[in-house]
Design a protein around this motif. Structure first.
Motif, short mmCIF file in Angstrom:
data_model
loop_
_atom_site.label_atom_id
_atom_site.label_comp_id
_atom_site.label_asym_id
_atom_site.label_seq_id
_atom_site.Cartn_x
_atom_site.Cartn_y
_atom_site.Cartn_z
N PHE A 19 14.76 6.85 3.69
CA PHE A 19 14.84 5.51 4.15
C PHE A 19 13.85 5.48 5.05
O PHE A 19 13.39 4.30 5.33
CB PHE A 19 16.30 5.29 4.39
CG PHE A 19 16.82 4.71 3.15
CD1 PHE A 19 16.82 2.94 2.76
CD2 PHE A 19 17.92 5.52 2.28
CE1 PHE A 19 17.31 2.61 1.58
CE2 PHE A 19 18.18 4.85 1.12
CZ PHE A 19 18.10 3.41 0.80
N GLU A 20 13.71 6.62 5.96
CA GLU A 20 12.75 6.24 7.10
C GLU A 20 11.36 6.01 6.21
O GLU A 20 10.73 5.13 6.72
CB GLU A 20 12.43 7.87 7.64
CG GLU A 20 13.67 7.92 8.72
CD GLU A 20 13.45 9.30 9.35
OE1 GLU A 20 13.82 9.32 10.51
OE2 GLU A 20 13.15 10.35 8.71
N ALA A 21 11.00 6.75 5.03
CA ALA A 21 9.64 6.46 4.70
C ALA A 21 9.72 4.96 3.90
O ALA A 21 8.71 4.41 3.92
CB ALA A 21 9.31 7.68 3.48
N LEU A 22 10.77 4.82 3.27
CA LEU A 22 10.87 3.50 2.48
C LEU A 22 10.70 2.21 3.21
O LEU A 22 10.22 1.46 2.95
CB LEU A 22 12.15 3.45 1.69
CG LEU A 22 12.34 4.24 0.56
CD1 LEU A 22 13.99 4.13 -0.03
CD2 LEU A 22 11.62 3.89 -0.53
N LEU A 23 11.42 2.28 4.51
CA LEU A 23 11.52 1.23 5.22
C LEU A 23 10.52 0.98 6.52
O LEU A 23 10.65 0.19 7.37
CB LEU A 23 12.88 0.84 6.00
CG LEU A 23 13.90 0.69 4.80
CD1 LEU A 23 15.23 0.65 5.29
CD2 LEU A 23 13.64 -0.78 4.05
N GLU A 24 9.49 2.07 6.61
CA GLU A 24 8.84 1.93 7.71
C GLU A 24 7.99 0.77 7.68
O GLU A 24 7.35 0.43 6.69
CB GLU A 24 7.87 3.34 7.73
CG GLU A 24 7.18 3.53 9.15
CD GLU A 24 6.24 4.62 9.05
OE1 GLU A 24 6.45 5.54 8.18
OE2 GLU A 24 5.24 4.44 9.59
N GLY A 25 8.10 -0.09 8.79
CA GLY A 25 7.33 -1.25 8.80
C GLY A 25 8.04 -2.44 8.52
O GLY A 25 7.74 -3.61 8.25
N GLY A 26 9.29 -2.13 8.27
CA GLY A 26 10.32 -3.34 7.84
C GLY A 26 9.93 -4.15 6.85
O GLY A 26 10.07 -3.61 5.79
N MET A 27 10.00 -5.56 6.98
CA MET A 27 9.66 -6.52 5.80
C MET A 27 8.35 -6.05 5.20
O MET A 27 8.19 -6.51 4.09
CB MET A 27 9.91 -7.74 6.21
CG MET A 27 11.30 -8.21 6.74
SD MET A 27 12.45 -7.70 5.41
CE MET A 27 12.03 -8.87 3.83
N ASP A 28 7.50 -5.30 5.84
CA ASP A 28 6.23 -4.89 5.47
C ASP A 28 6.23 -3.43 4.69
O ASP A 28 5.16 -2.90 4.43
CB ASP A 28 5.03 -5.06 6.17
CG ASP A 28 4.83 -6.53 6.89
OD1 ASP A 28 5.13 -7.49 6.13
OD2 ASP A 28 4.68 -6.80 8.24
N SER A 29 7.18 -3.03 4.53
CA SER A 29 7.43 -1.61 4.20
C SER A 29 7.24 -1.42 2.59
O SER A 29 7.07 -2.32 2.10
CB SER A 29 8.69 -1.01 4.56
OG SER A 29 9.69 -1.75 3.74
#
Lengths: 345, 345, 345, 345
Positions: free
Chosen positions: A243-253
């Motif tokens: 999830f760190e990798a998936l969500l890095e950048g928030g809505m721009d992830s």
């Protein structure tokens, strides 16, 4: 063979694989008590704009649904769900295994409405009837539709009025949030419900879902509940790292990028099918399409494409399910449309 | 206040009370292992014409239903029942408490049909769906209708075809068997199903039902199941003594005499209501009637009579339930008809 | 054959039978919602000197124990009980059937102590271990001993300290309260625990126990729990009527008279056996005795007397259980002592 | 900080990571119905020399244990396990959550014996007591000991004699099989029991265990059971891919190489501690050691090393658990021994 069978037929997004490789030899504490899980939880709290909640890294969607149900309800309490809802239809009675009825209701395009909840309550009497106490919905639904902001708000209000908890299964939440017609943000969704999860398995993770629980009564000893329901992963960090990798950048992830891609591929497919006047079993707005085709056509398609039949044949026509995902390629859509064009002539 | 509220509002038939008084100071072994229970079981085996079965003296109907369900099914297996069926509608999720789903189906006049079973099966897929393995019906149904011999035979055949067990809840079995329109004998019923019970509570016993199980897979360690489900009565003989008294004389026993009386009282009531053009919620052939009345009329009736409202009001009309029993007196029917005549004018 | 097999081998005290006969033709509401149940509950509240509690008329002891456990605990919580405790030893896993572990502890003369509770807690770790949250004891214990006021007070204090509920199984509560050595009144007992029941089945009722629950968390929707656990009797008033008869006169009622008689008969028997130097398996102060006899002697006794062997043979000696009751006659004790005198020589 | 806390504090063996990366973009069917899972199953059948069995790729050890228990037993049946056994001690009542008691027995050095099984059976009576039907053991045990061939054979024989199923938890099976003192091959183990699993999580996989079930009664609809217990992984192939990598080469595979390394590291550590006359809590032969140390020493060690305290302090001494694994380095052992040498002086 081209796969439109599911959004979990491939492994993970390359960035997820990278993150797992990079952290592989780290030593951490087990069972989700590590820094990666804590970091992923913090990222999610920021993303949804709510700090006063707990985030649990779960192995899969069914463990989320069933553990939340078991943790939320007193023994005599029941869940209301659409008949097509995953927890009713595709979890082999996991809810009943924890002692709770799911009151199945025919949904409207896969969705529950305040009126349907009232109708379910009309059947409730007294100590002879299980007491409805939780509403289970999926966003998007099992048949690809999404709740609008107005619909979700009305449902949440009815739940509060009836003293029911609202739980949202977000196995494909990314596809709802990135759907063109969507007007309900993740922050608003999080505000409206008691608990929901952000699905990883069906959107580019190897496995894993991030379960957000706001309501203290559900959070009470929830880790005990996860373990009792056999869902506590020894190397829990694997989910945190993903999830760190998936969500890095928030809505721009990449999480939302992948979901948007799946939707785009589905749209292309839907447009192509509509041009050929293929009818649909449901009005899907996301990455699952349910065209209804002559069974003979399906037999031809099966030679090159891999998908599920979704419901029994009626009058020679059978609904199938076509699913696009982060890894679907435009050429695969083209190939399908070309083939169906050839068959239908 | 005159009671049409239930067929369990009084105590027991005087002959049952006599038998309990007469045997009161006997010492016997506990938990149904006494001679009265054995004798009652033998009487029942003779009555149904089947020796190769087991008869258990049970405390009540819900313990019968739930213990049979729990004893019959593997964990992932489910029951099919009419939505109005007692095990689904009025047992507070007792079945789910043992881990099993009841797949609720809209019945036809309260009854299941082979077609409805097929339709329920059409929703069954694979390891993601609970496997339907038992059919639960009531004879008569919760709304007073009865299965004809042809209907029950067809249902039993479909069950065998689908490898499902057939269980019959006989809470009011006496009223089905003594109903004028009935063409299904207790011997035939016993042949067609895997298990059923002969209800005492609602037909002149203080409490107790005689549960007949033919199928070895259900009988396997069934007494362990009764105890585990909290249903093993220490002075189990109380039920045996009552059934000895109830069934002495077989088809000429007070058991069937009482049921016939209840039916006769219901018929008189039905005729009287029909003469006044009162519509009915269901087509009942036995001791429960469901007239639909203006809610204002109901408020008037409630001053002198005690009964249940059965379903929510629709357009100012509400279905009520009127139940006759072994103790109902003709004068009570007359009083009700007179009163309703006065109100309706 | 003379019965020392149990205190439930006969029917009910004649006054109980009279009350049932007298009220037999009354019409009342079902499921314990009638005036007899309400009246019996009020009598019990007066007897224990606590108005702020609920009293439920239950069918039997196992339904009391299991329903209270299921209603009290969150899914991951456990009960601590003595290994010899009824809920662990003689209820076929009814507690586990509701999802809860009973942590079995070797008792001291059948009793739990604060130290034993601490030791059980020492095994508790974290989310990987079920959380002990209720203590189950019987007064008197399964082997006839009783908790003194000091012992019960210490236990209750430890429960509060550990945030555990204290539940007392009173299947034979009358015999504890009328035991010569008892210094714990029913009022004090009621003050010290969260819930307990006054047993009818083993003290002169046909069946039925009066369950007292003080703690709101257990009372919450408890009638739903009774129904779900299959324990709601249709003619619930039968239990109310019996307790009205049993407890009329409070501490001078036939309830305590019968229990005192059983104790007196046991004392005579114990004295007789002690004179013959028969050793005992436990130090019983109430109506159950556990003499240890040469197995050959037991075979002789079995010809005239009916009783249980209690534990496996060791070195040619076997413990048996002899139970006296309200109906035990002095001549029956004499006969037993005479016979054993003849055998032992 | 050096980790001796568990054998699941790191990720997976590099070859496992490689295999996952290599297959990442393949499309396959879900839920373990893919070729990797089939291939891994075939490899395991060859390894154990039994073709007539089923192999399931499971997410973790607790899902294996609980799903097997739930699939094997009728509702009133119980498991016998050592008190220290994982299914009793560290699974938060997961077994009870499926309705089954675990009868906990004090083991001998963590092991069950035929005599202990007989003693557990001596407490079994009749329909009032749960019926022991399965024996749960771990190889190696939770405290590091192993069953010899003679011991396992005697236990299996007793199980057959008592009509009980024998299940072996192989979370650390590699360490048992590569232990110097081991004389029980995996083929022999497989022959002796009804079901067992080959643990991946604690021996170099990211997660996953390979569950082998021989007995048809347990295999019956076992995939339904996995799903119902929330254990069916969508991308099930992840486990298949890992076991392909782990077991390539059979007894010469990295699976056994890693386990042997863990044992070797433990041996070095044990020898070092024994030289310093440190006593042990259990007689471990595998990769878990339980030295008993003055609590003050433990506080010092905790500054540099990460491990669990295993049991409460007694007389100033506390047992700790030190675990070695495939990734443990010789230098880490040296550092620990050096440090403890300095502290103990």
């Amino acid at each position: 063979m081209i796969y439109f069978r599911s959004d979990y037929s491939q492994g993970a997004h390359p960035k997820v694989m990278e993150a797992l490789a990079k952290t592989n030899l780290e030593h951490t504490d087990g069972y989700g008590l590590d820094e990666h899980c804590q970091n992923a939880a913090a990222m999610i709290k920021d993303l949804i704009g709510i700090q006063d909640c707990e985030v649990y890294m779960m192995v899969g969607g069914t463990p989320c649904n069933i553990t939340v149900i078991a943790a939320s309800l007193r023994p005599y309490e029941a869940v209301i769900a659409a008949r097509s809802g995953h927890a009713y239809f595709h979890e082999t009675g996991g809810a009943e295994a924890t002692g709770h009825r799911i009151v199945a209701v025919e949904g409207v395009n896969g969705k529950l409405t305040p009126e349907l909840l009232d109708r379910a309550w009309a059947e409730y009497e007294d100590e002879h009837t299980p007491l409805p106490r939780m509403v289970y919905i999926s966003q998007p639904t099992e048949i690809g539709s999404i709740y609008s902001k107005a619909e979700m708000t009305a449902l949440a209000q009815k739940c509060r009025e009836r003293d029911m908890l609202l739980y949202v299964d977000g196995a494909r939440l990314g596809c709802a949030l990135t759907c063109k017609e969507n007007d309900l943000s993740i922050q608003e969704l999080a505000q409206l419900c008691d608990a929901f999860y952000i699905g990883g398995t069906k959107n580019g993770a190897l496995f894993g879902e991030a379960l957000v629980i706001k309501t203290p009564q559900i959070n009470d000893h929830f880790r005990w509940m996860i373990k009792r329901q056999c869902g506590l992963l020894a190397k829990g960090r694997l989910i945190g790292v993903q999830f760190e990798a998936l969500l890095e950048g928030g809505m721009d992830s990449i999480y939302f990028e992948m979901a948007a891609h799946a939707n785009k591929m589905a749209e292309k497919l839907r447009n192509g099918l509509e041009e050929r006047h293929v009818p649909f079993y449901s009005c899907s707005q996301t990455n699952q399409l349910f065209p209804v085709l002559p069974t003979g056509v399906i037999r031809e398609l099966e030679k090159d494409f891999f998908f599920y039949e979704w419901a029994p044949e009626t009058n020679g026509m059978t609904p199938i399910r076509l699913v696009t995902a982060w890894g679907t390629q435009e050429a695969e859509i083209d190939a399908f449309l070309k083939k169906i064009g050839e068959i239908l002539g």
